[in-house]
Scaffold this motif. Sequence first.
Motif, mmCIF file in Angstrom:
data_model
loop_
_atom_site.group_PDB
_atom_site.id
_atom_site.type_symbol
_atom_site.label_atom_id
_atom_site.label_comp_id
_atom_site.label_asym_id
_atom_site.label_seq_id
_atom_site.Cartn_x
_atom_site.Cartn_y
_atom_site.Cartn_z
ATOM 1 N N ASP A 373 -2.775 0.647 2.469
ATOM 2 C CA ASP A 373 -2.326 0.679 1.234
ATOM 3 C C ASP A 373 -3.445 0.067 0.263
ATOM 4 O O ASP A 373 -3.056 0.000 -1.003
ATOM 5 C CB ASP A 373 -1.183 -0.496 1.259
ATOM 6 C CG ASP A 373 -0.090 -0.016 2.333
ATOM 7 O OD1 ASP A 373 0.233 1.195 2.061
ATOM 8 O OD2 ASP A 373 0.347 -0.693 2.911
ATOM 9 N N TYR A 374 -4.392 -0.450 0.661
ATOM 10 C CA TYR A 374 -5.297 -1.587 -0.161
ATOM 11 C C TYR A 374 -5.895 -0.450 -1.412
ATOM 12 O O TYR A 374 -5.531 -0.777 -2.495
ATOM 13 C CB TYR A 374 -6.434 -1.929 0.482
ATOM 14 C CG TYR A 374 -6.911 -3.136 -0.191
ATOM 15 C CD1 TYR A 374 -6.633 -4.501 0.353
ATOM 16 C CD2 TYR A 374 -7.664 -3.221 -1.176
ATOM 17 C CE1 TYR A 374 -7.028 -5.624 -0.045
ATOM 18 C CE2 TYR A 374 -8.437 -4.483 -1.642
ATOM 19 C CZ TYR A 374 -7.859 -5.647 -1.316
ATOM 20 O OH TYR A 374 -8.326 -6.854 -1.575
ATOM 21 N N ARG A 375 -6.437 0.699 -1.191
ATOM 22 C CA ARG A 375 -7.158 1.379 -2.008
ATOM 23 C C ARG A 375 -5.910 2.052 -3.068
ATOM 24 O O ARG A 375 -6.101 2.154 -4.375
ATOM 25 C CB ARG A 375 -7.803 2.610 -1.640
ATOM 26 C CG ARG A 375 -9.161 2.396 -0.825
ATOM 27 C CD ARG A 375 -9.764 3.507 -0.084
ATOM 28 N NE ARG A 375 -11.081 3.323 0.636
ATOM 29 C CZ ARG A 375 -11.099 2.652 1.815
ATOM 30 N NH1 ARG A 375 -9.784 2.060 2.316
ATOM 31 N NH2 ARG A 375 -12.243 2.304 2.341
ATOM 32 N N TYR A 376 -4.742 2.419 -2.587
ATOM 33 C CA TYR A 376 -3.650 2.690 -3.260
ATOM 34 C C TYR A 376 -2.967 2.009 -4.174
ATOM 35 O O TYR A 376 -2.909 2.375 -5.558
ATOM 36 C CB TYR A 376 -2.588 3.326 -2.344
ATOM 37 C CG TYR A 376 -1.340 4.087 -2.907
ATOM 38 C CD1 TYR A 376 -1.284 5.465 -3.457
ATOM 39 C CD2 TYR A 376 0.088 3.305 -2.998
ATOM 40 C CE1 TYR A 376 -0.179 5.861 -3.968
ATOM 41 C CE2 TYR A 376 1.131 4.002 -3.675
ATOM 42 C CZ TYR A 376 0.928 5.230 -4.189
ATOM 43 O OH TYR A 376 2.201 5.831 -4.726
ATOM 44 N N TYR A 377 -2.738 0.807 -3.742
ATOM 45 C CA TYR A 377 -2.257 -0.450 -4.688
ATOM 46 C C TYR A 377 -3.324 -0.729 -5.478
ATOM 47 O O TYR A 377 -2.827 -1.339 -6.810
ATOM 48 C CB TYR A 377 -1.457 -1.326 -3.826
ATOM 49 C CG TYR A 377 -0.211 -0.919 -3.455
ATOM 50 C CD1 TYR A 377 1.055 -0.839 -4.520
ATOM 51 C CD2 TYR A 377 0.008 -0.444 -2.291
ATOM 52 C CE1 TYR A 377 2.303 -0.251 -4.030
ATOM 53 C CE2 TYR A 377 1.477 0.394 -1.960
ATOM 54 C CZ TYR A 377 2.419 0.363 -2.747
ATOM 55 O OH TYR A 377 3.612 0.798 -2.517
ATOM 56 N N ALA A 378 -4.506 -0.937 -5.262
ATOM 57 C CA ALA A 378 -5.508 -1.328 -5.974
ATOM 58 C C ALA A 378 -5.556 -0.361 -7.255
ATOM 59 O O ALA A 378 -5.782 -1.102 -8.471
ATOM 60 C CB ALA A 378 -6.977 -1.329 -5.258
ATOM 61 N N GLU A 379 -5.613 0.808 -7.145
ATOM 62 C CA GLU A 379 -5.452 1.624 -8.430
ATOM 63 C C GLU A 379 -4.365 1.462 -9.026
ATOM 64 O O GLU A 379 -4.396 1.330 -10.326
ATOM 65 C CB GLU A 379 -5.459 3.180 -7.645
ATOM 66 C CG GLU A 379 -5.560 3.959 -8.940
ATOM 67 C CD GLU A 379 -6.888 4.000 -9.706
ATOM 68 O OE1 GLU A 379 -6.842 4.533 -10.742
ATOM 69 O OE2 GLU A 379 -7.862 3.640 -9.083
ATOM 70 N N LYS A 380 -3.100 0.893 -8.609
ATOM 71 C CA LYS A 380 -1.926 0.553 -9.436
ATOM 72 C C LYS A 380 -2.098 -0.640 -10.168
ATOM 73 O O LYS A 380 -1.753 -0.898 -11.362
ATOM 74 C CB LYS A 380 -0.663 0.766 -8.502
ATOM 75 C CG LYS A 380 -0.353 2.028 -8.112
ATOM 76 C CD LYS A 380 1.026 1.989 -7.354
ATOM 77 C CE LYS A 380 1.352 3.447 -6.853
ATOM 78 N NZ LYS A 380 1.480 4.432 -7.781
ATOM 79 N N VAL A 381 -2.938 -1.726 -9.452
ATOM 80 C CA VAL A 381 -3.193 -2.823 -10.097
ATOM 81 C C VAL A 381 -4.051 -2.568 -11.495
ATOM 82 O O VAL A 381 -3.978 -3.223 -12.188
ATOM 83 C CB VAL A 381 -3.693 -3.977 -9.268
ATOM 84 C CG1 VAL A 381 -4.267 -5.176 -9.948
ATOM 85 C CG2 VAL A 381 -2.646 -4.291 -8.059
ATOM 86 N N ARG A 382 -5.140 -1.765 -11.020
ATOM 87 C CA ARG A 382 -6.191 -1.338 -12.215
ATOM 88 C C ARG A 382 -5.389 -0.839 -13.343
ATOM 89 O O ARG A 382 -5.575 -1.396 -14.625
ATOM 90 C CB ARG A 382 -7.219 -0.366 -11.430
ATOM 91 C CG ARG A 382 -8.447 -0.255 -12.385
ATOM 92 C CD ARG A 382 -8.986 0.995 -12.306
ATOM 93 N NE ARG A 382 -9.327 1.364 -10.829
ATOM 94 C CZ ARG A 382 -10.396 1.030 -10.150
ATOM 95 N NH1 ARG A 382 -11.560 0.454 -10.727
ATOM 96 N NH2 ARG A 382 -10.524 1.211 -8.856
#
Length: 722
Positions: A373-382
Amino acid sequence: MSYLKLKPTLKVITLSVILLSISCNQKKEDVKTTTNPQNTENILLSEWTGPYGGTPAFDKMDIADIKSALEKGMELKLKEIDEITSSNDPATFENTIIPLEKSGADLNRVYTYYGILSSNMSSSEFRKIQKEMAPKLSEFNSKITQNKSLFQRIKTVYNNSLTNPLESDQQRVVQLTYESFAMNGAELNDKKKKRYAEINKELSELYTSFSNNVLADEEGYVTYLTKEQLGGLSESLINAYAKAAKDRGQEGKYAITNTRSSMDPFLTYSNERSLREKVWTTYYSRGDNKDQHDNSKNIAQILKLRKERVGLLGYDNFADWRLQNRMAKNPQNALKLMNAVWPAAIARVKEEVADMQAIADANNKKITIAPWDYRYYAEKVRKQKYDLDSDEVKKYLQLDNLREAMFFVAGELFDYKFTPIQKGSVPVFHEDVDVWEVTNKTNGEHIGLWYLDPFARPGKRSGAWANTYRSHTTFNGKKTVLASNNSNFVKPALGEPALISWDDATTFFHEFGHALHFFASEVRYPILNGGVRDYTEFQSQLLERWLSTDKVINTYLRHHETNEPMPKALVAKIKKAGTFNQGFATTEYLASALIDMKLHLADPSNIDPNTFEKETLTELNMPKEIVMRHRTPHFGHVFSGEGYATAYYGYMWADVLTSDAAEAFTEAPDGFYDKDIAAKLVKYLFAPRNAMDPAEAYKKFRGRDAKIEALMRDKGFPTTNP
């Protein structure tokens, strides 16, 4: 506190493993397999002909010739060594070191083809030859490093140079050569020499097996999707995945191959969590599937043999032996740097995960953030924190434009001009490869040729790298440079532009930095084109900084459809988010570097690599939401050869230099395009290669040692002084 006040010894070229680090993890491609007619001269041994000082005959490269070419090349070099040792004249630089530097020209030409067949164009046929030749090449190298007469002559020249110094670069050549032999067992007794050579032979076979196992899992696992499983993916990415499936005979489907360039964007954008988990698990399980391609036994045996081998030389562990000639000097100094950064990195991960979890909770996902999930939700946080959409940025990152941006930077800093060579006028090994002539803009002097092989394909090892087919030297007639950059970008569908991520664009600039380091060389002797592992990444890491300069952004980052320059508002968002996700980036890298070091400091007698990895990461408080960038079972940097063994920390050591040097440009009147600082950059940090002590070279450039504080500022971490 400065971490770079250590006085390093000189770079050692480990002759016994020159070829062992060549990766063999590829698949069959379109390489000729016909035999040489009528027993004519083996083309792989032949002098290079044609313009530009001669170029490799890649268009005539034949797998069937590789074995005989290697065998003949080894025979010729050993004859050249015999000529040196048969001399009755007292050993001098001119009659011993010079002919040693000249030796092996025929074999070096074969190595060029061997490297291409291994890294860019491998096949099952080639891998069989490689498996057969690896131990033979090891035995050949041992015959040189353990040659008593040769080493005695080298030692004589070395001892004489201590009381009667030679010219500075000659003095360095002598010390490099002497240390190379001494560190590889030249002074052992016959019994220990025999065992030393046996260990190298065993290791060569294990390195080949390790690499082939990783490749087998990269080639053997492909995740195919249907049209209904493409949620969240961009049109260009969907088209690329469709092409990948079609290339594998699965037209109508979409293929996520088991490589980082394919996996990473899928994990970043796919809405299908279960598929993200599957793709993530497949990628990070390479070499760890408890089958015939499992690497656990290979790793355990490699660690045992490495410890035994350095024990013959009187060292307690492999790390002490390896790091004695690096900038870090010893494993304790390398660990000191890593441990200084690690707490800040994992603390940042905790903050990043909290931001991700908040978004998941707000959307009622009822999940706990997991590694997939890290890359996916990191993009949403960005997007939430910085209103920055990576897919929007990608629309301005066309591969062709980025290449031109690199040429522009090379022109500004090095006064280089890149002119495309017409297809067919210089032989290449694949239709994807293009070639440029590099000249001096001011006087038109020919510098060399630059080969670019940008796209992923079966038979090409993963990752990105730079190498040379011919290095600059002047002692035996001036030799111009033939350098290449090799990437694994996902090839776009026909007629579409190749759009890449900001991270991939950064890597593109990084590898080009290595090529510029090759082109800028001003050394006389071949051995001086080598480098100190925790220093040679510095120059390329520094070049990454020019990607985000205004001149590059405003001129070359243009929308792939409208050709409009990147909007200032988007540029501002990118720069504002400069330290975003540094917890993830730093932690996944440092975890690999720490495991590398700790594995080689541990007792390997009864080691289980997977258990060691798990227990060590637990002791380090590794966040459960992140995995090592390179898990041990597929850590090719460390176990497909010895180039980065106990040296993966070197990227961070070089990062300290990079951050500190970048501040020299930001402090200059004209910033990153300041001519005075650029001239010092080329003079002290690029042109000398390994002809100058790295610490001395850096001090000449900066006027002082580099400090860790610049690195901490770059990453947005607290600038404590441990």
